[in-house]
Design an enzyme around this catalytic site. Sequence first.
Site, PDB file in Angstrom:
ATOM      1  CE  LYS A  16      -2.095  -1.465   3.649  1.00 18.54           C
ATOM      2  NZ  LYS A  16      -1.894  -2.550   3.771  1.00 18.54           N
ATOM      3  N   GLY A  17       2.082   0.995   0.848  1.00 21.02           N
ATOM      4  CA  GLY A  17       2.815   2.336   0.840  1.00 21.02           C
ATOM      5  C   GLY A  17       3.235   2.885  -0.534  1.00 21.02           C
ATOM      6  N   GLY A  40       3.843  -0.763   8.455  1.00 14.21           N
ATOM      7  CA  GLY A  40       4.962  -0.606   8.037  1.00 14.21           C
ATOM      8  C   GLY A  40       4.709  -0.348   6.655  1.00 14.21           C
ATOM      9  NE  ARG A 144     -17.376   3.316  27.946  1.00 14.15           N
ATOM     10  CZ  ARG A 144     -18.680   2.849  28.389  1.00 14.15           C
ATOM     11  NH1 ARG A 144     -19.699   3.292  28.115  1.00 14.15           N
ATOM     12  NH2 ARG A 144     -18.731   1.643  28.753  1.00 14.15           N
ATOM     13  CG  ASP A 334       8.184  -7.606  -9.428  1.00 13.76           C
ATOM     14  OD1 ASP A 334       7.264  -6.999  -8.941  1.00 13.76           O
ATOM     15  OD2 ASP A 334       9.505  -7.498  -8.502  1.00 13.76           O
TER      16      ASP A 334
HETATM   17  P1  IMP Z   1      -1.492  -6.004  16.357  1.00 18.34           P
HETATM   18  O1  IMP Z   1      -2.197  -4.990  15.254  1.00 18.34           O
HETATM   19  O2  IMP Z   1      -0.302  -5.465  16.519  1.00 18.34           O
HETATM   20  O3  IMP Z   1      -2.457  -6.008  17.659  1.00 18.34           O
HETATM   21  O4  IMP Z   1      -1.419  -7.415  15.583  1.00 18.34           O
HETATM   22  C1  IMP Z   1      -2.595  -8.083  15.350  1.00 18.34           C
HETATM   23  C2  IMP Z   1      -2.418  -8.964  14.075  1.00 18.34           C
HETATM   24  O5  IMP Z   1      -2.393  -8.027  13.331  1.00 18.34           O
HETATM   25  C3  IMP Z   1      -1.018  -9.742  14.173  1.00 18.34           C
HETATM   26  O6  IMP Z   1      -1.210 -11.106  13.380  1.00 18.34           O
HETATM   27  C4  IMP Z   1      -0.046  -8.798  13.317  1.00 18.34           C
HETATM   28  O7  IMP Z   1       1.089  -9.693  12.713  1.00 18.34           O
HETATM   29  C5  IMP Z   1      -1.075  -8.302  12.296  1.00 18.34           C
HETATM   30  N1  IMP Z   1      -0.732  -7.211  11.809  1.00 18.34           N
HETATM   31  C6  IMP Z   1      -0.571  -5.763  12.393  1.00 18.34           C
HETATM   32  N2  IMP Z   1      -0.286  -4.588  11.568  1.00 18.34           N
HETATM   33  C7  IMP Z   1       0.039  -5.122  10.389  1.00 18.34           C
HETATM   34  C8  IMP Z   1       0.624  -4.955   9.372  1.00 18.34           C
HETATM   35  O8  IMP Z   1       0.554  -3.725   9.078  1.00 18.34           O
HETATM   36  N3  IMP Z   1       1.008  -5.604   8.363  1.00 18.34           N
HETATM   37  C9  IMP Z   1       0.673  -6.866   8.357  1.00 18.34           C
HETATM   38  N4  IMP Z   1       0.081  -7.522   9.619  1.00 18.34           N
HETATM   39  C10 IMP Z   1      -0.327  -6.688  10.599  1.00 18.34           C
END
Ligand code: IMP
Length: 430
Positions: A16-17, A40, A144, A334
């Site tokens: 997406k980035g 990320g 809350r 790719d």
């Molecule tokens: P949390 O969002 O840190 O609570 O993680 C919950 C789940 O979402 C876990 O399986 C993470 O690996 C996944 N997850 C959270 N953020 C991302 C992301 O940006 N990319 C892929 N998986 C994510």
Amino acid sequence: MPSLSVFGAQWGDEGKGKLIDLLAQDADYVVRYQGGANAGHTVVVGGQKYVLHLVPSGILHPAKVNVIGNGVAVDPIKLLEEIEGLRARGIVVDGKNLRLSAGAHVIFEHHRLIDQCAERWRGEGRIGTTGRGIGPCYADKAARTGLRVCDLLDPSTRRARLRAALAEKNELLLQVHKEKALDLEGQLDQYTALAERLRPLVGDTGKEVRAAYRAGKRILFEGAQGALLDIDAGTYPFVTSSNTGPDGIAAGASFPPRQLDQILGIAKAYCTRVGEGPFPSEQKNAIGDKIREAGHEYGATTGRPRRCGWFDAVAVRYALDIAGADGWIVTNLDVLTGFPEIRAAVRYRVAGGETRDWPAEASSVERVEPVLTSRPGWTEDITGVRRYEDLPAAARAYVEWLEMEVGTPIRMLSVGPDRSQVIARGLKPW
Ligand code: IMP
């Protein structure tokens, strides 16, 4: 089309980035509405790599307004680190091009600690969270008991609310998790200083974005994570704690749902997942390893190796259907170069037959068996291709097969990490 939602249609990490950065060229505002520093987003510009966690991916373009909406869980330590990192690389970040909602909830140290401790208690049922405090912060929001950015900026509110929060969280840390308690005064000092550094960015971002839309500005909503990690639509409980698709925009950006003009999903030409939970088309074998190495499939936030598998048309069809997507974008095409045959899950085998529908419960997703069909691969390097008709015939056949199986038009293809490595298909989204 003045407003456009771009969201992940798999389990996150769809690229997406890069696409948001590209679409931001023609946008005026880029708005994050959910998630936090668990995301990320990798953007490569002129060979330089940037990994963004909280700052919207439009920051790399001058004169765009980047907004962190009220639905984002904001860790001020991470946000300031990111801002300073960008400034150190010559990117201007100030109160004009980065706006932070006063209503966004703040991630404190106790949220991160509790996130990490809770995973230990879950044992076999662990989610594999990023450990960034996301779940506990959203839990406090719903209970809350959280603090918003505006609460942290207000001297009397912050003391009263953080005192009340820590009274409870310290008991949890001490008694249940056998950790040390956090000191109220220390936390107040640290977080107040952080909030003061953020103050120039803070405002009523919902009002700002609604006014911009009315003035005819182009608004790009940047989803984080993916539809199958959505707390309502995803593989619960192996999900993140927010609404990741366009479903999250109204609440998380304070933007009227009727004013969302176009919706595009993003999916890789194969599929990956980090963390635990069902993944029907996963390849726990040499094919999965080959995809991981070819696609450098290691987490941008945690560095964890991603689980890899074939494209899952059932999952993407579902993700685009619930979002009401107008089209979708295929990334990392790719990466599949050199595979003699390329497979995709088109249906699931379930008790009683086969289905093209996504099962309602995560536990049923765990039990399905994917029906994989294959197409011949290609060997030509496609990273320099810019026109659809210049792709090898086998690559075009694969893309058209995915489009047919998913049933929604593919609007763009990405064939490498750089901004320039894209192939448009059909009309430009803006
Ligand atoms: P949390 O969002 O840190 O609570 O993680 C919950 C789940 O979402 C876990 O399986 C993470 O690996 C996944 N997850 C959270 N953020 C991302 C992301 O940006 N990319 C892929 N998986 C994510």
